[in-house]
Design a protein around this motif. Structure first.
Motif, mmCIF file in Angstrom:
data_model
loop_
_atom_site.group_PDB
_atom_site.id
_atom_site.type_symbol
_atom_site.label_atom_id
_atom_site.label_comp_id
_atom_site.label_asym_id
_atom_site.label_seq_id
_atom_site.Cartn_x
_atom_site.Cartn_y
_atom_site.Cartn_z
ATOM 1 N N ALA A 256 0.837 -1.202 0.000
ATOM 2 C CA ALA A 256 0.000 0.000 0.000
ATOM 3 C C ALA A 256 0.867 1.246 0.000
ATOM 4 O O ALA A 256 1.899 1.302 0.691
ATOM 5 N N SER A 257 0.468 2.235 -0.776
ATOM 6 C CA SER A 257 1.135 3.532 -0.733
ATOM 7 C C SER A 257 0.743 4.257 0.546
ATOM 8 O O SER A 257 -0.277 3.946 1.172
ATOM 9 N N PHE A 258 1.527 5.228 0.935
ATOM 10 C CA PHE A 258 1.171 6.076 2.060
ATOM 11 C C PHE A 258 0.081 7.055 1.643
ATOM 12 O O PHE A 258 -0.013 7.455 0.485
ATOM 13 N N ASP A 259 -0.694 7.442 2.608
ATOM 14 C CA ASP A 259 -1.718 8.460 2.392
ATOM 15 C C ASP A 259 -1.513 9.571 3.433
ATOM 16 O O ASP A 259 -1.820 9.377 4.605
ATOM 17 N N PRO A 260 -0.956 10.721 3.015
ATOM 18 C CA PRO A 260 -0.471 11.092 1.680
ATOM 19 C C PRO A 260 0.842 10.376 1.340
ATOM 20 O O PRO A 260 1.525 9.870 2.239
ATOM 21 N N PRO A 261 1.230 10.333 0.060
ATOM 22 C CA PRO A 261 2.392 9.540 -0.363
ATOM 23 C C PRO A 261 3.717 10.097 0.161
ATOM 24 O O PRO A 261 3.855 11.295 0.422
ATOM 25 N N LEU A 262 4.680 9.200 0.291
ATOM 26 C CA LEU A 262 6.057 9.559 0.652
ATOM 27 C C LEU A 262 6.938 9.238 -0.556
ATOM 28 O O LEU A 262 7.279 8.086 -0.789
ATOM 29 N N THR A 263 7.251 10.253 -1.337
ATOM 30 C CA THR A 263 7.993 10.025 -2.585
ATOM 31 C C THR A 263 9.453 10.459 -2.454
ATOM 32 O O THR A 263 9.805 11.276 -1.603
ATOM 33 N N PHE A 264 10.278 9.907 -3.327
ATOM 34 C CA PHE A 264 11.698 10.252 -3.360
ATOM 35 C C PHE A 264 12.202 10.098 -4.781
ATOM 36 O O PHE A 264 11.556 9.463 -5.632
ATOM 37 N N SER A 265 13.368 10.657 -5.053
ATOM 38 C CA SER A 265 13.960 10.586 -6.388
ATOM 39 C C SER A 265 14.884 9.380 -6.507
ATOM 40 O O SER A 265 15.476 8.927 -5.522
ATOM 41 N N VAL A 266 14.986 8.866 -7.727
ATOM 42 C CA VAL A 266 16.003 7.875 -8.068
ATOM 43 C C VAL A 266 16.958 8.581 -9.015
ATOM 44 O O VAL A 266 16.543 9.057 -10.079
ATOM 45 N N SER A 267 18.222 8.682 -8.634
ATOM 46 C CA SER A 267 19.158 9.528 -9.379
ATOM 47 C C SER A 267 20.443 8.793 -9.721
ATOM 48 O O SER A 267 20.869 7.874 -9.010
ATOM 49 N N ALA A 268 21.045 9.220 -10.827
ATOM 50 C CA ALA A 268 22.375 8.743 -11.223
ATOM 51 C C ALA A 268 23.381 9.814 -10.852
ATOM 52 O O ALA A 268 23.155 11.006 -11.097
ATOM 53 N N VAL A 269 24.499 9.414 -10.272
ATOM 54 C CA VAL A 269 25.518 10.369 -9.851
ATOM 55 C C VAL A 269 26.870 9.951 -10.410
ATOM 56 O O VAL A 269 27.150 8.758 -10.590
ATOM 57 N N HIS A 270 27.703 10.944 -10.699
ATOM 58 C CA HIS A 270 29.062 10.681 -11.171
ATOM 59 C C HIS A 270 29.936 11.880 -10.843
ATOM 60 O O HIS A 270 29.437 12.961 -10.487
ATOM 61 N N LEU A 271 31.246 11.713 -10.968
ATOM 62 C CA LEU A 271 32.172 12.803 -10.681
ATOM 63 C C LEU A 271 32.038 13.889 -11.739
ATOM 64 O O LEU A 271 32.025 13.614 -12.934
ATOM 65 N N GLU A 272 31.970 15.145 -11.291
ATOM 66 C CA GLU A 272 31.844 16.262 -12.235
ATOM 67 C C GLU A 272 33.067 16.396 -13.126
ATOM 68 O O GLU A 272 32.955 16.741 -14.299
ATOM 69 N N ASN A 273 34.242 16.150 -12.569
ATOM 70 C CA ASN A 273 35.479 16.382 -13.320
ATOM 71 C C ASN A 273 35.916 15.182 -14.148
ATOM 72 O O ASN A 273 37.020 15.150 -14.688
ATOM 73 N N ARG A 274 35.048 14.174 -14.250
ATOM 74 C CA ARG A 274 35.368 12.994 -15.051
ATOM 75 C C ARG A 274 34.228 12.762 -16.035
ATOM 76 O O ARG A 274 33.132 12.364 -15.654
ATOM 77 N N SER A 275 34.495 13.038 -17.303
ATOM 78 C CA SER A 275 33.447 12.920 -18.307
ATOM 79 C C SER A 275 33.031 11.459 -18.476
ATOM 80 O O SER A 275 33.856 10.547 -18.370
ATOM 81 N N LEU A 276 31.746 11.254 -18.733
ATOM 82 C CA LEU A 276 31.233 9.905 -18.922
ATOM 83 C C LEU A 276 31.616 9.377 -20.298
ATOM 84 O O LEU A 276 31.662 10.127 -21.270
ATOM 85 N N SER A 277 31.871 8.094 -20.387
ATOM 86 C CA SER A 277 32.238 7.476 -21.656
ATOM 87 C C SER A 277 31.028 7.446 -22.586
ATOM 88 O O SER A 277 29.880 7.604 -22.158
#
Length: 294
Positions: A256-277
């Motif tokens: 069951a979901s919460f009433d009201p809902p408890l939401t959160f983000s799903v995020s990708a993280v990486h180093l700023e100074n290292r470009s992604l391939s």
């Protein structure tokens, strides 16, 4: 011999003439002749003799060719690999994921991606939020996928999707299987507590304090999926992320979901100074789509 010398020598040896070598290499005949002369000058002996309009390898060239051919094949392999990398057909992805995504979400994403890019290799490890920064700095992973990551200096964050905390409960508790519940509706049940659960635990604790709820918690675990399995054994109710709940469903439990809902983000993280391939850039849309649909 320089690499250009090797390329020209190999082309003339295998095609039998400067004309054919020039065609194969897409260069002019004078440039092939010039490189050949320079190679012979540096070596101190002739590589070919002209016999009735053809170039015949000398004894020295015959002795040299086997070693040259090995290097030439390596050069071709390097060129082909570079082309494949450019096309994202080869490469490696070192990925860190929060444990909850390992049940269905990430395996599904990798399966979809692998069908299109079968030559890209993966190194996958599970990470908790408090360990991700060190893992990125030590290059143990290039990209990490986390729930509600805190802002960190030097770290770039890309939101992939939104998810929620849910209540996992025995169906016998609510035979009509409501899709939404409040904490007050389950506060009298045995609560399986999850200690040290990071930002999601903080979110739940804030809701508990807001509603002034007191739980009876005689069982405490470190991992979300263990809590969900304990619910299936009839030992109480728990609050976990939806990924964990759906990945550990049993016939006798419901979500069951919460009433009201408890939401959160799903995020990708990486180093700023290292470009992604390039392969990771190609992987990100699969990641976003797969997590959003779970």
């Amino acid at each position: 011999m320089r690499l250009r010398h090797i390329e020209i020598f190999h082309a003339i040896y295998t095609t039998g003439s400067i004309t054919n070598a020039a065609k194969m290499l897409h260069v002019s005949q004078p440039s092939v002749s010039k490189v050949l002369s320079h190679a012979e000058l540096q070596l101190g002996f002739n590589l070919f003799e002209r016999v009735k309009g053809r170039l015949i390898p000398t004894d020295e060239a015959e002795m040299l060719f086997d070693e040259v051919d090995k290097i030439y094949q390596q050069m071709r392999a390097i060129k082909n690999t570079a082309e494949n990398i450019k096309k994202s057909e080869f490469g490696a992805i070192s990925l860190g994921v929060t444990p909850a995504l390992g049940f269905d979400a990430i395996p599904g994403v990798i399966a979809d991606y692998h069908r299109d890019y079968p030559n890209v290799t993966f190194d996958i490890q599970t990470l908790h939020n408090d360990a991700v920064l060190q893992a990125l700095l030590e290059h143990k992973c290039d990209l990490a996928v986390l729930f509600s990551p805190n802002s960190m200096p030097g770290i770039s964050t890309k939101t992939l999707s939104q998810s929620e905390l849910v209540i996992v409960y025995p169906k016998e508790k609510f035979p009509h299987c409501p899709e939404k519940l409040t904490l007050s509706q389950v506060c009298e049940d045995e609560f399986i507590d999850i200690s040290d659960s990071g930002p999601l635990g903080d979110m739940l604790w804030a809701r508990i304090m807001e509603e002034n709820i007191a739980f009876n918690a005689s069982i405490k675990v470190q991992t979300y999926f263990i809590a969900a399995r304990l619910v299936a054994r009839g030992l109480g109710i728990c609050v976990v992320d939806r990924f964990t709940a759906q990945g550990n469903l049993a016939d006798n439990v419901a979500i069951a979901s919460f009433d009201p809902p408890l939401t959160f983000s799903v995020s990708a993280v990486h180093l700023e100074n290292r470009s992604l391939s390039k392969v990771i850039d190609e992987f990100l849309p699969y990641l976003s789509k797969g997590i959003s649909s779970t």
